[in-house]
Design a protein around this motif. Sequence first.
Motif, PDB file in Angstrom:
ATOM      1  N   TRP A 364       0.827  -1.210   0.000  1.00  0.00           N
ATOM      2  CA  TRP A 364       0.000   0.000   0.000  1.00  0.00           C
ATOM      3  C   TRP A 364       0.861   1.261   0.000  1.00  0.00           C
ATOM      4  O   TRP A 364       0.547   2.255   0.653  1.00  0.00           O
ATOM      5  CB  TRP A 364      -0.951  -0.012   1.200  1.00  0.00           C
ATOM      6  N   GLY A 365       1.935   1.228  -0.768  1.00  0.00           N
ATOM      7  CA  GLY A 365       2.817   2.369  -0.869  1.00  0.00           C
ATOM      8  C   GLY A 365       2.808   2.981  -2.256  1.00  0.00           C
ATOM      9  O   GLY A 365       1.780   3.095  -2.909  1.00  0.00           O
ATOM     10  N   VAL A 366       3.990   3.361  -2.726  1.00  0.00           N
ATOM     11  CA  VAL A 366       4.155   4.078  -3.990  1.00  0.00           C
ATOM     12  C   VAL A 366       4.668   3.114  -5.057  1.00  0.00           C
ATOM     13  O   VAL A 366       5.463   2.215  -4.770  1.00  0.00           O
ATOM     14  CB  VAL A 366       5.141   5.256  -3.818  1.00  0.00           C
ATOM     15  N   PHE A 367       4.225   3.324  -6.299  1.00  0.00           N
ATOM     16  CA  PHE A 367       4.719   2.585  -7.455  1.00  0.00           C
ATOM     17  C   PHE A 367       5.304   3.587  -8.450  1.00  0.00           C
ATOM     18  O   PHE A 367       4.751   4.674  -8.645  1.00  0.00           O
ATOM     19  CB  PHE A 367       3.595   1.819  -8.149  1.00  0.00           C
ATOM     20  N   VAL A 368       6.414   3.212  -9.062  1.00  0.00           N
ATOM     21  CA  VAL A 368       6.951   4.001 -10.163  1.00  0.00           C
ATOM     22  C   VAL A 368       6.243   3.579 -11.436  1.00  0.00           C
ATOM     23  O   VAL A 368       6.160   2.385 -11.748  1.00  0.00           O
ATOM     24  CB  VAL A 368       8.474   3.820 -10.300  1.00  0.00           C
ATOM     25  N   SER A 380       4.840   8.570 -10.980  1.00  0.00           N
ATOM     26  CA  SER A 380       4.506   7.653  -9.891  1.00  0.00           C
ATOM     27  C   SER A 380       3.010   7.662  -9.634  1.00  0.00           C
ATOM     28  O   SER A 380       2.291   8.590 -10.014  1.00  0.00           O
ATOM     29  CB  SER A 380       5.244   8.045  -8.611  1.00  0.00           C
ATOM     30  N   ILE A 381       2.567   6.608  -8.978  1.00  0.00           N
ATOM     31  CA  ILE A 381       1.181   6.480  -8.549  1.00  0.00           C
ATOM     32  C   ILE A 381       1.184   5.596  -7.310  1.00  0.00           C
ATOM     33  O   ILE A 381       2.047   4.716  -7.182  1.00  0.00           O
ATOM     34  CB  ILE A 381       0.303   5.879  -9.666  1.00  0.00           C
ATOM     35  N   GLY A 382       0.299   5.858  -6.390  1.00  0.00           N
ATOM     36  CA  GLY A 382       0.305   5.032  -5.194  1.00  0.00           C
ATOM     37  C   GLY A 382      -0.818   5.374  -4.247  1.00  0.00           C
ATOM     38  O   GLY A 382      -1.721   6.173  -4.563  1.00  0.00           O
ATOM     39  N   PHE A 383      -0.740   4.765  -3.078  1.00  0.00           N
ATOM     40  CA  PHE A 383      -1.776   4.918  -2.062  1.00  0.00           C
ATOM     41  C   PHE A 383      -1.314   5.884  -0.981  1.00  0.00           C
ATOM     42  O   PHE A 383      -0.126   5.946  -0.654  1.00  0.00           O
ATOM     43  CB  PHE A 383      -2.085   3.549  -1.441  1.00  0.00           C
ATOM     44  N   GLY A 396      -3.162   8.587  -5.393  1.00  0.00           N
ATOM     45  CA  GLY A 396      -2.704   9.825  -6.018  1.00  0.00           C
ATOM     46  C   GLY A 396      -1.679   9.479  -7.072  1.00  0.00           C
ATOM     47  O   GLY A 396      -1.118   8.384  -7.068  1.00  0.00           O
ATOM     48  N   TYR A 397      -1.408  10.413  -7.970  1.00  0.00           N
ATOM     49  CA  TYR A 397      -0.469  10.121  -9.059  1.00  0.00           C
ATOM     50  C   TYR A 397       0.203  11.407  -9.508  1.00  0.00           C
ATOM     51  O   TYR A 397      -0.255  12.518  -9.235  1.00  0.00           O
ATOM     52  CB  TYR A 397      -1.189   9.441 -10.236  1.00  0.00           C
ATOM     53  N   ASP A 398       1.311  11.222 -10.247  1.00  0.00           N
ATOM     54  CA  ASP A 398       2.082  12.364 -10.749  1.00  0.00           C
ATOM     55  C   ASP A 398       2.884  11.908 -11.953  1.00  0.00           C
ATOM     56  O   ASP A 398       3.411  10.784 -11.971  1.00  0.00           O
ATOM     57  CB  ASP A 398       3.026  12.875  -9.649  1.00  0.00           C
ATOM     58  N   LEU A 399       2.977  12.764 -12.952  1.00  0.00           N
ATOM     59  CA  LEU A 399       3.766  12.462 -14.146  1.00  0.00           C
ATOM     60  C   LEU A 399       4.866  13.493 -14.331  1.00  0.00           C
ATOM     61  O   LEU A 399       4.705  14.668 -14.002  1.00  0.00           O
ATOM     62  CB  LEU A 399       2.886  12.462 -15.397  1.00  0.00           C
TER      63      LEU A 399
END
Length: 476
Positions: A364-368, A380-383, A396-399
């Motif tokens: 339940w963390g962050v994914f690249v 990245s996107i994650g919880f 949430g996510y970010d590009l």
Amino acid sequence: MTVDLAADRPLLVFSGDPLRPRRTDPHFAAEAAAARSAGAAIAVLDHEALLAGDAEAAVSRVPREAGPVWYRGWMLPADRYAELAAALAARGCPLLTSPAAYRTAHELPGWYGTFRALTPHSAWLPCAPGRPPERTALAGLAAPFAAPGQRRPLVVKDWVKSRKHEWEEAAYVPDAADTERLAAVVGRFVALQEEFLTGGVVLRAFESYPREVGEARVWWVDGEPVLIGPHPDTPELRPVPELTQVASVVRELGARFVTTDLARRTDGVWRVVEVGDGQVSGLPAGTDHRPLFEALVTTGAGFPLRLTEGRVTLRALLPATAARVADGETAGFDWIDTAPPATTSGGAEIAVRAAASGGYRPGWGVFVLTDTASGTALGSIGFHGPPDDTGFVEIGYDLSPSARGAGWATEAARLLAGWAAARPEVRTVCALTEPENTPSQRVLERAGFRFVGEREGLRAYEIDASAGAPRTAVDA
């Protein structure tokens, strides 16, 4: 809704100290500490009792019904590993590496066919300890290596180990056509191995690797390279190997926890020198073991290190690596804009703080977010944390700027939300956006989220997990 915390604490079983059986063998003490820090539960087994054939006594200190188990300890013959697996299964602790998978990764005949294109040509003959193959059989085994008018050197080993420290007398044959020399080296090798000879005799084509470069040992968990370090024999040499071809072959092998030793040949090509089962491969001194044990904890708890659908692959950013991303490092990723975007670094910092406070939960963390084809990191996107007691989880996510406007966020949000919605502990997947952030709102709508109202000045979008997989704007 409550979550079973025990499911997030997989068990690692280490070889015990022969003199103090309740403690981990001193050789593995630092690893056990790293495993505990990563969230694992720890138990010990009696290695000597296991080798003596009493598997039940060997596992008597392993708690019953503890769930899935990784083993980390001394090397085991395949039959003894199978006995260990049966004894642990009887206690409700199934090994995550099956006996068949252990043999495949541990013994050269098991992995050679899969790695044939990446490793020196090899051939083998079964034989018993103390009984080397006859000369005629050795000559036949070596015949395909020989070439008229050329010297074709060989390396002798068994299905697991070589005697490289007795190179001239028990490992190296200058010419495959020299049957007398071959028989002498094989005979000496078998004599030195004594009862520890595994399987039989292997002949491998000799390839030249510059000693000043050294070997790299890569640790793979569920097909992901979670730790790259030096070979234990040369901890001062730290080459960085090319892994593109190796990664696909490791995944084809199908074993969950393996190592590959790689060396750069004199022509510049990276070659697989050896494959091993990760449970019994040696870790070099001075290496940060945390990424390995964080990966074992995550997968042992049933969570993925990688999610892939189409052109999008999400790679779990575990705490030790997240700390590097939080500092703005590339952390081994090939970022489209050279470095991780600021928001990704900020999300990584949240994961690091959660781990430091004990609030981090595997899975339940962050994914690249990466491009499946090229491996390029796009964002990245994650919880924001694990699901709460009602089954509510937020993403949430970010590009990176160069990756925006090409649909990557939509596909990543759909993939991660779909995975979360399928988990039994999740009932609602949520995402929040600023009211003026129309592009992000369109991303969520296309990913199958629906607008449910305003929350503290933000627009809330949700997926109801009970309704099944997210429906996209195209599906609707």
